[in-house]
Write a protein that holds these residues in place. Structure first.
Motif, PDB file in Angstrom:
ATOM      1  N   TYR A 194       0.825  -1.212   0.000  1.00 46.24           N
ATOM      2  CA  TYR A 194       0.000   0.000   0.000  1.00 46.24           C
ATOM      3  C   TYR A 194       0.859   1.262   0.000  1.00 46.24           C
ATOM      4  O   TYR A 194       0.520   2.259  -0.646  1.00 46.24           O
ATOM      5  CB  TYR A 194      -0.959  -0.022   1.183  1.00 46.24           C
ATOM      6  N   HIS A 202      -1.292   5.010  -7.040  1.00 43.98           N
ATOM      7  CA  HIS A 202      -2.136   3.877  -7.416  1.00 43.98           C
ATOM      8  C   HIS A 202      -2.818   3.241  -6.200  1.00 43.98           C
ATOM      9  O   HIS A 202      -3.035   2.035  -6.185  1.00 43.98           O
ATOM     10  CB  HIS A 202      -1.308   2.812  -8.152  1.00 43.98           C
ATOM     11  N   LYS A 204      -5.951   3.531  -5.308  1.00 42.97           N
ATOM     12  CA  LYS A 204      -7.231   2.988  -5.763  1.00 42.97           C
ATOM     13  C   LYS A 204      -7.018   1.687  -6.538  1.00 42.97           C
ATOM     14  O   LYS A 204      -7.795   0.736  -6.395  1.00 42.97           O
ATOM     15  CB  LYS A 204      -7.946   4.012  -6.637  1.00 42.97           C
ATOM     16  N   THR A 205      -5.957   1.647  -7.335  1.00 41.53           N
ATOM     17  CA  THR A 205      -5.644   0.427  -8.090  1.00 41.53           C
ATOM     18  C   THR A 205      -5.384  -0.732  -7.145  1.00 41.53           C
ATOM     19  O   THR A 205      -5.908  -1.840  -7.334  1.00 41.53           O
ATOM     20  CB  THR A 205      -4.399   0.654  -8.975  1.00 41.53           C
ATOM     21  N   PHE A 207      -6.349  -1.017  -3.961  1.00 37.56           N
ATOM     22  CA  PHE A 207      -7.557  -1.358  -3.216  1.00 37.56           C
ATOM     23  C   PHE A 207      -8.512  -2.175  -4.094  1.00 37.56           C
ATOM     24  O   PHE A 207      -9.067  -3.184  -3.642  1.00 37.56           O
ATOM     25  CB  PHE A 207      -8.258  -0.084  -2.721  1.00 37.56           C
ATOM     26  N   ASN A 208      -8.710  -1.753  -5.347  1.00 38.19           N
ATOM     27  CA  ASN A 208      -9.590  -2.490  -6.254  1.00 38.19           C
ATOM     28  C   ASN A 208      -9.062  -3.888  -6.540  1.00 38.19           C
ATOM     29  O   ASN A 208      -9.832  -4.846  -6.684  1.00 38.19           O
ATOM     30  CB  ASN A 208      -9.755  -1.725  -7.568  1.00 38.19           C
ATOM     31  N   TRP A 211      -9.937  -5.813  -3.544  1.00 36.11           N
ATOM     32  CA  TRP A 211     -11.394  -5.913  -3.463  1.00 36.11           C
ATOM     33  C   TRP A 211     -11.889  -7.058  -4.350  1.00 36.11           C
ATOM     34  O   TRP A 211     -12.848  -7.746  -4.007  1.00 36.11           O
ATOM     35  CB  TRP A 211     -12.022  -4.591  -3.877  1.00 36.11           C
ATOM     36  N   LYS A 354      -3.619  -2.480 -12.684  1.00 30.78           N
ATOM     37  CA  LYS A 354      -4.815  -1.751 -13.096  1.00 30.78           C
ATOM     38  C   LYS A 354      -5.456  -2.410 -14.311  1.00 30.78           C
ATOM     39  O   LYS A 354      -6.691  -2.513 -14.402  1.00 30.78           O
ATOM     40  CB  LYS A 354      -4.448  -0.298 -13.401  1.00 30.78           C
ATOM     41  N   ASN A 357      -7.272  -5.501 -13.158  1.00 31.57           N
ATOM     42  CA  ASN A 357      -8.523  -5.154 -12.465  1.00 31.57           C
ATOM     43  C   ASN A 357      -9.668  -5.025 -13.451  1.00 31.57           C
ATOM     44  O   ASN A 357     -10.808  -5.410 -13.168  1.00 31.57           O
ATOM     45  CB  ASN A 357      -8.366  -3.842 -11.693  1.00 31.57           C
TER      46      ASN A 357
END
Length: 806
Positions: A194, A202, A204-205, A207-208, A211, A354, A357
């Motif tokens: 992280y 990145h 958000k990348t 975390f997604n 996720w 990314k 994802n």
């Protein structure tokens, strides 16, 4: 009577003369334990005739190979002749075509050399290939052969075998992979924590990614200490196969490099400091020469390339870079000042994350866009290549793959009815052409949507074109110089495999089944077999068929190239075909050693085959083979802390898990508790595991003290020994949800996650449950087996300690 006797004697004499006329080439190979030092540390390895790699074996088409293997190890061994067409019992696969060569015994492999080209050989026993048992095989053409190519087959030749070395015991490597150790990523600098994500913009990348229940992006599983060319890690100046003097290299000379990737799991990018590389053969089969700037050679593939010495007084680097770019190996051609090839920069992993994802849905499935990608023409990893222009690297950031499905292949049903399709012979180029028309249409549509660079397809349909117009080899460029069609009128057998995998638990499979869960695939002699392979995993897979060459349907019609390994990239669909003209059982498997040993393999078995006297009990032997690719792996962890001792131990294979965890206090107040679960993982992604369990705990409660869970049920921690039934399920963000019902009617739900990568070495963990228990912890990874730790436990309080794991 005398006449018959005379004829018999004459035939016998002719047969004897023919047998004598054949050239028998004998090699004696002595397999011994040895010690090597590639990285400054002495490590155990296996040498053959005192060397790593094994000796280069050279034959001429028409020879009889006679290879005496003398096993001086303490364990069994074997040798497989990769890519060779030979009698089944000579193929060298323990428990399938022979029994292992027992310690202190010898075995003779004897077979005719019926082909030419660059091949290699290696052990097919366990993980011996990783620690030294690999070597080159050069099968020369006869000079009067009709396929002899002047200016290619008569060039100076240099054998080049690529490999890698790890200081870790290969059994420990595979155990670490199965236990999801992050140590290799730490060593390679590819953890994608992280903190690194935030630094790279990145978050958000990242975390997604979690996720969607995916681990960090990677293109290679293992950290290697060194990468080797011809068994050496340092750059080397080489001489031709014929041992001519070094001065023979001069400006204008063309040199043929016979290259084999003998690595256990590595792919290599090949580049040349002097410019272009001309590919003239692949997997031992000639191809129409094609000029490129670079190529990637998959694990176990071979390529023959021609390069030119442009100037005198200079030595030009031929550079091999592993796909993860964690090192390199090189050799120099020519003499004088060294001219270095351009180094490949580090991968941009978050861009790759990314992209993935966008390709993966919440159920762990790839989107439809991959179904029409094939033949390495669209390298989805290109977004991670800094050396490519942004346009050429496929702008996939932010794309929703659901909105960009590939167009379906369209067939002219007006002029072709179903009977025509059913009756179409395997060698009919119309099927190949129609398939590729659909691929090209899909590729064209995809390129438009990805905003590819305008010159990215100018050279042979390659998408990996840099600012300088770099041309990268793909399978669509390969073409056989001779017709390769299969026999007309032969029965058609069609087979489809989906390549599947689970990176979280390192289980690799076909159609979500490992070898131990599958029967042999029966095929009939004389039928044509067409295999469609779809890679629904995030890793490349070099699929190898023993004892056969297959046609790769790449749009070249009757001149489709012949190979014995096909590298299938993530999301690709490729089709191969071969004529069933052999006998016995033949392995079909991923040639990444650790994928094969994890279950990604099958066995093709010819019906009505002759018995193999080397395998007297085939059913028992097949069970042994199945067991080898579904081994049990042990893991253990113990936290020696100031507030108690926490630990766990587990024994797992592809489907089953038996584990125990414990918490031991240092006084009677804290007491102890243990939980044991026996469960089976279910589903392709193995997110669901029902289990049975046993809970045993004791904790001294104060007089009048009672505890209840969130459901109002009273606790009996002071004396508890109960069985349970429950299940684990992996939620988004890789959180495990556990529900458990005990025999006394009590119920518990729990959420937990371990090993959250805050920084490359700092990891976080947490747990909370309906018994009102909770825990939070941090650890700093010191070595692959140790870490400093701190945690807070609702029962035992704060603690500091050292964490040891195995």
């Amino acid at each position: 009577m005398k006449k018959n006797l005379l004829l018999t004697m004459t035939f016998a004499l002719v047969a004897f003369q023919m047998a004598v006329a054949q050239n028998v080439v004998r090699y004696d190979l002595y397999v011994r334990d040895t010690v090597v030092n590639f990285s400054g540390k002495q490590k155990k390895a296996i040498a053959v005739n005192g060397q790593i790699p094994m000796p280069t074996l050279t034959f001429t088409e028409g020879d009889i190979a006679e290879i005496h293997v003398h096993n001086e190890l303490k364990v069994g061994t074997s040798l497989h002749w990769h890519g060779l067409h030979l009698p089944n019992k000579e193929d060298g696969v323990p428990y399938m075509t022979q029994m292992p060569i027992a310690p202190k015994t010898s075995h003779i492999y004897r077979f005719p050399i019926t082909q030419h080209g660059t091949h290699w050989y290696h052990s097919h026993s366990g993980l011996q290939e990783q620690i030294g048992m690999y070597g080159m095989m050069i099968l020369k053409k006869k000079k009067d052969d009709v396929t002899f190519r002047k200016g290619i087959d008569d060039l100076l030749q240099i054998p080049v075998i690529l490999s890698e070395w790890t200081d870790y015991n290969p059994m420990n490597v595979t155990r670490m992979l199965h236990n999801a150790s992050d140590w290799f990523a730490i060593k390679k600098g590819s953890t994608q924590s992280y903190s690194e994500a935030i630094k790279a913009g990145h978050f958000k990348t990242k975390f997604n990614n979690e996720w969607k229940r995916m681990l960090a992006m990677d293109v290679s599983d293992i950290y290697y200490n060194k990468f080797l060319i011809n068994g050496k890690s340092e750059p080397q100046v080489v001489t031709p196969l014929e041992n001519l003097d070094k001065s023979t290299f001069k400006a204008g000379d063309k040199i043929r490099l016979r290259i084999a990737n003998g690595g256990a799991s590595s792919y290599f990018w090949l580049t040349y400091a002097a410019g272009k590389i001309t590919v003239v053969a692949n997997d031992g089969n000639d191809v129409v020469p094609v000029e490129v700037d670079r190529l990637i050679i998959g694990t176990s593939e071979t390529y023959d390339v021609v390069v030119t010495i442009p100037e005198d007084g200079k030595a030009f680097e031929f550079l091999a870079t592993p796909e993860d770019r964690s090192g390199s190996a090189s050799l120099f051609l020519g003499h004088g000042t060294k001219q270095l090839a351009e180094k490949l920069p580090s991968l941009k992993y978050f861009e790759g994350m990314k992209m993935m994802n966008g390709m993966m849905d919440m159920n762990g499935n790839m989107n439809d866009m991959g179904m029409q990608m094939s033949l390495q023409k669209m390298d989805m990893n290109a977004v991670m290549y800094p050396e490519l222009s942004k346009k050429a690297a496929m702008k996939m950031e932010g794309m929703k793959m659901d909105d960009h499905k590939m167009p379906e292949m369209k067939m002219d049903h007006k002029n072709m009815n179903h009977k025509d399709m059913d009756d179409m012979p395997m060698n009919d180029t119309k099927m190949d052409t129609m398939k590729m028309d659909g691929m090209k249409m899909a590729e064209k549509d995809m390129n438009k949507k990805m905003d590819m660079s305008s010159d990215s397809h100018k050279s042979h349909g390659d998408q990996s074109t840099s600012k300088k117009g770099m041309v990268t080899l793909n399978y669509g460029m390969l073409q056989s110089p001779t017709v390769t069609t299969l026999p007309e009128g032969a029965p058609l057998r069609e087979i489809r495999f989906e390549l599947t995998g689970n990176m979280n638990r390192y289980v690799w499979s076909m159609d979500n089944k490992v070898l131990s869960e599958s029967d042999k695939i029966l095929i009939k002699k004389g039928e044509n077999v067409r295999i469609t392979l779809y890679n629904n995993s995030m890793m490349r897979h070099p699929m190898h068929l023993h004892g056969h060459d297959f046609r790769v349907l790449n749009g070249k019609g009757a001149y489709a190239p012949l190979k014995n390994v096909i590298d299938i990239m993530p999301m690709e669909t490729d089709t191969i075909e071969f004529h069933g003209n052999a006998d016995g059982d033949w392995f079909f498997h991923c040639h990444i050693l650790y994928h094969m040993m994890s279950g990604m393999n099958r066995v093709f078995s010819y019906e009505n085959s002759q018995p193999n006297e080397l395998v007297p009990d085939k059913e028992w032997a097949y069970k042994k083979l199945q067991k080898e690719s579904n081994m049990l792996y042990l893991s253990a962890e113990n936290d020696f802390a100031t507030n108690g001792n926490d630990g766990k131990i587990a024994l797992e294979n592809a489907r089953w898990s038996l584990g125990t965890e414990w918490r031991l206090g240092y006084n009677n107040k804290d007491g102890y508790e243990t939980e044991t679960h026996l469960g089976r993982y279910i589903g392709k992604n193995q997110w669901f595991m029902p289990f049975i369990g046993f809970d045993w705990r004791h904790r001294k409660l104060d007089v009048g003290e009672t505890e209840t869970n969130v459901f109002g049920q009273s606790s009996n921690k002071d004396s508890r020994a109960v069985f349970s039934v429950g299940a684990n399920y992996t939620l988004p963000w890789l959180v495990t949800a556990q529900a458990e019902v005990y025999q006394d009617g009590k119920f518990r739900m729990q959420l937990f996650r371990e090993d959250i990568a805050i920084t490359p070495r700092v990891r976080m963990a947490f747990m909370v449950n309906t018994d009102k228990e909770y825990m939070g912890g941090l650890k700093y990874i010191l070595t692959k087996n140790s870490a400093l730790s701190t945690h807070y436990d609702s029962d035992m309080g704060w603690g500091l300690g050292i964490n040891l794991n195995y």
